[in-house]
Design an enzyme around this catalytic site. Structure first.
Site, PDB file in Angstrom:
ATOM      1  N   LYS A   1      43.873 -65.110 -29.582  1.00  0.00           N
ATOM      2  CA  LYS A   1      42.825 -64.728 -28.624  1.00  0.00           C
ATOM      3  C   LYS A   1      42.720 -63.212 -28.507  1.00  0.00           C
ATOM      4  O   LYS A   1      41.636 -62.647 -28.593  1.00  0.00           O
ATOM      5  CB  LYS A   1      43.149 -65.327 -27.244  1.00  0.00           C
ATOM      6  CG  LYS A   1      42.318 -64.741 -26.120  1.00  0.00           C
ATOM      7  CD  LYS A   1      42.584 -65.391 -24.780  1.00  0.00           C
ATOM      8  CE  LYS A   1      43.740 -64.811 -24.002  1.00  0.00           C
ATOM      9  NZ  LYS A   1      43.448 -63.529 -23.318  1.00  0.00           N
TER      10      LYS A   1
ATOM     11  N   ARG B   1      38.123 -59.760 -18.508  1.00  0.00           N
ATOM     12  CA  ARG B   1      38.407 -58.332 -18.666  1.00  0.00           C
ATOM     13  C   ARG B   1      38.317 -57.857 -20.102  1.00  0.00           C
ATOM     14  O   ARG B   1      37.945 -56.725 -20.381  1.00  0.00           O
ATOM     15  CB  ARG B   1      39.830 -58.083 -18.188  1.00  0.00           C
ATOM     16  CG  ARG B   1      39.957 -57.300 -16.977  1.00  0.00           C
ATOM     17  CD  ARG B   1      41.407 -56.946 -16.792  1.00  0.00           C
ATOM     18  NE  ARG B   1      41.702 -55.686 -17.434  1.00  0.00           N
ATOM     19  CZ  ARG B   1      41.518 -54.523 -16.849  1.00  0.00           C
ATOM     20  NH1 ARG B   1      41.082 -54.455 -15.630  1.00  0.00           N
ATOM     21  NH2 ARG B   1      41.790 -53.407 -17.488  1.00  0.00           N
TER      22      ARG B   1
ATOM     23  N   CYS C   1      41.903 -58.668 -10.475  1.00  0.00           N
ATOM     24  CA  CYS C   1      42.360 -59.725 -11.366  1.00  0.00           C
ATOM     25  C   CYS C   1      43.569 -60.360 -10.711  1.00  0.00           C
ATOM     26  O   CYS C   1      44.335 -59.670 -10.043  1.00  0.00           O
ATOM     27  CB  CYS C   1      42.730 -59.062 -12.688  1.00  0.00           C
ATOM     28  SG  CYS C   1      43.464 -60.137 -13.875  1.00  0.00           S
TER      29      CYS C   1
ATOM     30  N   ARG D   1      44.363 -53.803 -12.273  1.00  0.00           N
ATOM     31  CA  ARG D   1      44.267 -53.471 -13.699  1.00  0.00           C
ATOM     32  C   ARG D   1      43.225 -52.366 -13.888  1.00  0.00           C
ATOM     33  O   ARG D   1      42.063 -52.629 -14.140  1.00  0.00           O
ATOM     34  CB  ARG D   1      43.922 -54.721 -14.515  1.00  0.00           C
ATOM     35  CG  ARG D   1      45.058 -55.737 -14.472  1.00  0.00           C
ATOM     36  CD  ARG D   1      44.726 -56.997 -15.209  1.00  0.00           C
ATOM     37  NE  ARG D   1      44.748 -56.859 -16.641  1.00  0.00           N
ATOM     38  CZ  ARG D   1      44.425 -57.847 -17.475  1.00  0.00           C
ATOM     39  NH1 ARG D   1      44.054 -59.005 -17.003  1.00  0.00           N
ATOM     40  NH2 ARG D   1      44.470 -57.659 -18.786  1.00  0.00           N
ATOM     41  N   PRO D   2      43.682 -51.121 -13.747  1.00  0.00           N
ATOM     42  CA  PRO D   2      42.750 -49.992 -13.827  1.00  0.00           C
ATOM     43  C   PRO D   2      42.228 -49.759 -15.244  1.00  0.00           C
ATOM     44  O   PRO D   2      42.728 -50.347 -16.201  1.00  0.00           O
ATOM     45  CB  PRO D   2      43.608 -48.806 -13.371  1.00  0.00           C
ATOM     46  CG  PRO D   2      45.020 -49.195 -13.659  1.00  0.00           C
ATOM     47  CD  PRO D   2      45.085 -50.689 -13.581  1.00  0.00           C
TER      48      PRO D   2
ATOM     49  N   ASP E   1      41.497 -46.338 -16.156  1.00  0.00           N
ATOM     50  CA  ASP E   1      41.508 -44.876 -16.276  1.00  0.00           C
ATOM     51  C   ASP E   1      41.842 -44.402 -17.693  1.00  0.00           C
ATOM     52  O   ASP E   1      41.262 -43.429 -18.185  1.00  0.00           O
ATOM     53  CB  ASP E   1      42.489 -44.275 -15.259  1.00  0.00           C
ATOM     54  CG  ASP E   1      43.898 -44.844 -15.409  1.00  0.00           C
ATOM     55  OD1 ASP E   1      44.018 -46.087 -15.449  1.00  0.00           O
ATOM     56  OD2 ASP E   1      44.864 -44.082 -15.500  1.00  0.00           O
TER      57      ASP E   1
ATOM     58  N   ILE F   1      55.083 -54.634 -16.787  1.00  0.00           N
ATOM     59  CA  ILE F   1      53.691 -54.331 -17.153  1.00  0.00           C
ATOM     60  C   ILE F   1      52.777 -54.619 -15.965  1.00  0.00           C
ATOM     61  O   ILE F   1      51.945 -53.786 -15.602  1.00  0.00           O
ATOM     62  CB  ILE F   1      53.229 -55.173 -18.373  1.00  0.00           C
ATOM     63  CG1 ILE F   1      54.256 -55.110 -19.504  1.00  0.00           C
ATOM     64  CG2 ILE F   1      51.837 -54.738 -18.838  1.00  0.00           C
ATOM     65  CD1 ILE F   1      54.346 -53.824 -20.256  1.00  0.00           C
TER      66      ILE F   1
ATOM     67  N   ARG G   1      40.828 -71.053 -21.193  1.00  0.00           N
ATOM     68  CA  ARG G   1      40.456 -69.694 -21.596  1.00  0.00           C
ATOM     69  C   ARG G   1      41.250 -69.256 -22.826  1.00  0.00           C
ATOM     70  O   ARG G   1      40.757 -68.471 -23.629  1.00  0.00           O
ATOM     71  CB  ARG G   1      40.751 -68.706 -20.472  1.00  0.00           C
ATOM     72  CG  ARG G   1      39.874 -68.878 -19.279  1.00  0.00           C
ATOM     73  CD  ARG G   1      40.085 -67.770 -18.303  1.00  0.00           C
ATOM     74  NE  ARG G   1      39.911 -66.464 -18.947  1.00  0.00           N
ATOM     75  CZ  ARG G   1      39.940 -65.319 -18.321  1.00  0.00           C
ATOM     76  NH1 ARG G   1      40.144 -65.278 -17.033  1.00  0.00           N
ATOM     77  NH2 ARG G   1      39.777 -64.188 -18.978  1.00  0.00           N
TER      78      ARG G   1
HETATM   79  N1  EPU Z   1      46.787 -49.614 -17.463  1.00  0.00           N
HETATM   80  C1  EPU Z   1      46.490 -48.468 -16.766  1.00  0.00           C
HETATM   81  N2  EPU Z   1      45.298 -47.861 -17.033  1.00  0.00           N
HETATM   82  C2  EPU Z   1      44.414 -48.330 -17.939  1.00  0.00           C
HETATM   83  C3  EPU Z   1      44.728 -49.500 -18.643  1.00  0.00           C
HETATM   84  C4  EPU Z   1      45.924 -50.124 -18.382  1.00  0.00           C
HETATM   85  O1  EPU Z   1      47.262 -48.002 -15.945  1.00  0.00           O
HETATM   86  O2  EPU Z   1      43.352 -47.715 -18.125  1.00  0.00           O
HETATM   87  C5  EPU Z   1      48.063 -50.302 -17.207  1.00  0.00           C
HETATM   88  C6  EPU Z   1      47.898 -51.740 -16.781  1.00  0.00           C
HETATM   89  O3  EPU Z   1      47.626 -51.861 -15.404  1.00  0.00           O
HETATM   90  C7  EPU Z   1      49.205 -52.336 -17.181  1.00  0.00           C
HETATM   91  C8  EPU Z   1      49.536 -51.584 -18.461  1.00  0.00           C
HETATM   92  O4  EPU Z   1      48.748 -50.401 -18.419  1.00  0.00           O
HETATM   93  O5  EPU Z   1      50.192 -52.034 -16.229  1.00  0.00           O
HETATM   94  C9  EPU Z   1      49.259 -52.323 -19.744  1.00  0.00           C
HETATM   95  O6  EPU Z   1      47.992 -52.957 -19.685  1.00  0.00           O
HETATM   96  P1  EPU Z   1      47.069 -53.061 -20.966  1.00  0.00           P
HETATM   97  O7  EPU Z   1      45.941 -52.093 -20.828  1.00  0.00           O
HETATM   98  O8  EPU Z   1      47.899 -52.963 -22.199  1.00  0.00           O
HETATM   99  O9  EPU Z   1      46.467 -54.519 -20.810  1.00  0.00           O
HETATM  100  P2  EPU Z   1      45.082 -54.987 -21.403  1.00  0.00           P
HETATM  101  O10 EPU Z   1      44.847 -54.269 -22.654  1.00  0.00           O
HETATM  102  O11 EPU Z   1      44.049 -54.918 -20.340  1.00  0.00           O
HETATM  103  C10 EPU Z   1      45.981 -56.919 -22.907  1.00  0.00           C
HETATM  104  C11 EPU Z   1      45.856 -58.410 -22.984  1.00  0.00           C
HETATM  105  C12 EPU Z   1      46.615 -59.066 -21.834  1.00  0.00           C
HETATM  106  C13 EPU Z   1      48.067 -58.625 -21.902  1.00  0.00           C
HETATM  107  C14 EPU Z   1      48.163 -57.088 -21.882  1.00  0.00           C
HETATM  108  C15 EPU Z   1      49.566 -56.565 -22.046  1.00  0.00           C
HETATM  109  C16 EPU Z   1      43.709 -58.752 -24.046  1.00  0.00           C
HETATM  110  C17 EPU Z   1      42.331 -59.280 -23.950  1.00  0.00           C
HETATM  111  N3  EPU Z   1      44.461 -58.801 -22.955  1.00  0.00           N
HETATM  112  O12 EPU Z   1      45.375 -56.518 -21.677  1.00  0.00           O
HETATM  113  O13 EPU Z   1      46.525 -60.469 -22.051  1.00  0.00           O
HETATM  114  O14 EPU Z   1      48.786 -59.152 -20.823  1.00  0.00           O
HETATM  115  O15 EPU Z   1      47.353 -56.538 -22.968  1.00  0.00           O
HETATM  116  O16 EPU Z   1      50.120 -56.982 -23.239  1.00  0.00           O
HETATM  117  O17 EPU Z   1      44.140 -58.335 -25.110  1.00  0.00           O
HETATM  118  C18 EPU Z   1      46.553 -62.757 -21.464  1.00  0.00           C
HETATM  119  O18 EPU Z   1      46.271 -63.020 -22.659  1.00  0.00           O
HETATM  120  O19 EPU Z   1      46.891 -63.664 -20.652  1.00  0.00           O
HETATM  121  C19 EPU Z   1      46.474 -61.375 -21.010  1.00  0.00           C
HETATM  122  C20 EPU Z   1      46.415 -61.041 -19.712  1.00  0.00           C
END
Ligand code: EPU
Length: 425
Positions: free
Chosen positions: A24, A94, A118, A123-124, A126, A333, A403
């Site tokens: 996914k 997201r 969420c 989940r910011p 920035d 995380i 999902r």
């Molecule tokens: N974060 C920030 N600022 C940002 C982006 C992220 O502070 O601009 C923080 C987040 O709040 C978190 C950390 O950085 O504490 C890591 O988050 P990340 O951005 O890596 O998460 P994501 O890319 O939004 C993807 C997966 C998630 C998975 C996370 C971590 C997808 C579609 N989603 O989310 O998958 O948990 O990486 O590995 O790829 C799931 O499949 O159930 C799922 C939630």
């Protein structure tokens, strides 16, 4: 049709063979990246999931012609004048926020709804915005939308780490914008997840110039245009991990096919230390779990890849509830990703949560109970707990599972699970 719930009748011992579907979290950014070309993208091994269907819906809103013949998808952008990803779609998933980088890169303009809150916590975005601004995009936030514009992006050096380490989708967004920018971009503290490597592999097939994906330093040399290509999505390591943990919890004997052992290093290591019987057939992408002994408690902390994935934290916790001893599970995380704790406790588990820590005291057995699914991975944990528990577990809000797990009931039934849907009264 009424609201459906999932019934699991335990205990069972999972036995047989299972094939893992495409990932996914690899296919979602790759679908977004198909916006970067005017040519046709052909994807293989695409799982039929609600999140994938949501992304397809968004691509159509963005002017793409999409042919769905799962596991094959064909995408061709037709009307490139569209640049808005509406709230109604982005709020439900997201992952759709990663069209921002691709729209900006190819269409020079993007209006993408902010994803908002969420259930797994704050989940910011920035880091996404910081990265795109560093490439020269003008960014404004207006009425809940990110509006980004740039005549031509220019390469830059960008540090993408935050409080919780690297960001998977921010890395994806910046990569997608940088492949068509002028000059060289260096992403420092890039996410190293296999899904990022797969995205880079796909972009390279389209003609992008990328080095270092899969490491914390990614170098991208912008090119003028990208062409269509054909790509096979990697197997879903989280789905594989879920079946592996399920087999161990139910003292089963399961051959998990289409599972890449290298993507599961941290998981297999801690499972081995918990006493799980694991055989790895690396060349064939097969992992066999044969569980005869009882399980032993182990501490874990979730971390960005190659650490233990947050997306398997809930399932591992379900396993720890029936392992001998006490384990401490630290969520690094998403410190609030613990909605499964009270539900597992309803089934007789002994878990205490303190901030980002959960202390799990192993019990002899779980008992079936009515529980509520809250997010995708928490739901999977409840299904696994239900398989191991004595009696009937009713899991409501099962749409979460749909999902992200393809044909979960069918796959588990084929392993001998007693699992079916009913309409809620
Ligand atoms: N974060 C920030 N600022 C940002 C982006 C992220 O502070 O601009 C923080 C987040 O709040 C978190 C950390 O950085 O504490 C890591 O988050 P990340 O951005 O890596 O998460 P994501 O890319 O939004 C993807 C997966 C998630 C998975 C996370 C971590 C997808 C579609 N989603 O989310 O998958 O948990 O990486 O590995 O790829 C799931 O499949 O159930 C799922 C939630």
């Amino acid at each position: 049709m009424g609201i459906r719930k999932l019934i699991v009748e335990g205990p069972v011992s999972l036995r047989g063979e299972i094939k893992v579907s495409g990932a996914k979290n690899a296919v979602l950014p790759i679908l977004a990246a198909s916006l970067l070309t005017d040519g046709e993208t052909i994807l293989h091994n695409v799982p039929k999931l609600r999140d994938v269907e949501t992304m397809v819906q968004l691509l159509r809103v963005l002017g793409c012609d999409v042919k769905e013949d799962y596991p094959v998808l064909k995408i061709r952008p037709i009307d490139t004048s569209k640049y808005e990803a509406p709230y109604e779609i982005v709020r439900t998933m997201r992952g759709s926020f990663c069209v921002l980088g691709a729209l900006l890169g190819r269409r020079r303009k993007a209006r993408v709804s902010l994803p908002g809150g969420c259930v797994i916590g704050v989940r910011p975005v920035d880091l996404h915005l910081k990265g795109l601004a560093a490439l020269g995009a003008g960014i404004e936030i207006e009425a809940g939308y990110v509006i980004a514009e740039a005549n031509r992006l220019r390469g830059s050096s960008i540090y993408l780490g935050g409080m919780f380490g690297s960001s998977v989708l921010a890395t994806a967004n910046v990569m997608m914008a940088a492949v068509l920018a002028r000059g060289e971009t260096i992403i420092e503290n890039a996410a190293c997840e296999p899904e990022i490597y797969d995205l880079a592999k796909f972009l390279k097939k389209m003609g992008a110039d990328i080095e270092g994906a899969g490491t914390p330093w990614i170098r991208i040399n912008g090119v003028k245009t990208l062409h269509g290509c054909e790509h096979r999505i990697i197997p879903d390591r989280i789905e594989a991990g879920t079946f592996i943990i399920g087999a161990a919890m139910t003292r089963g004997d399961v051959v998990v096919k289409n599972a890449v052992p290298d993507h599961l290093g941290a998981v297999l290591d801690v499972l081995r230390r918990s006493g799980v019987g694991i055989k790895v057939y690396k060349d064939d992408n097969i992992i066999r779990i044969c569980q005869r002994r009882g399980l032993v408690a182990q501490n874990i902390a979730t971390l960005p890849y190659p650490g233990f994935p947050t997306d398997l934290q809930a399932q591992f916790m379900a396993m720890m509830t029936i392992s001998r001893g006490t384990s401490v599970i630290t969520e690094r995380i998403y410190p609030d990703r613990f909605m499964h704790v009270p539900e597992l406790n309803r089934m007789g588990a002994n878990i205490k949560r303190e901030g980002p820590y959960a202390v799990v005291q192993g019990v002899k057995e779980l008992k079936g109970a009515p529980v509520m699914a809250s997010d995708l991975r928490a739901s999977a944990a409840l299904v696994l707990a239900g398989l191991a528990a004595e009696g009937r577990t009713d899991i409501s809000r099962i749409y979460h599972l749909e999902r992200g797990y393809e044909a979960l009931e069918e796959k588990l039934s084929s392993l001998g699970a007693k699992i079916w849907q009913e309409i809620e009264e």
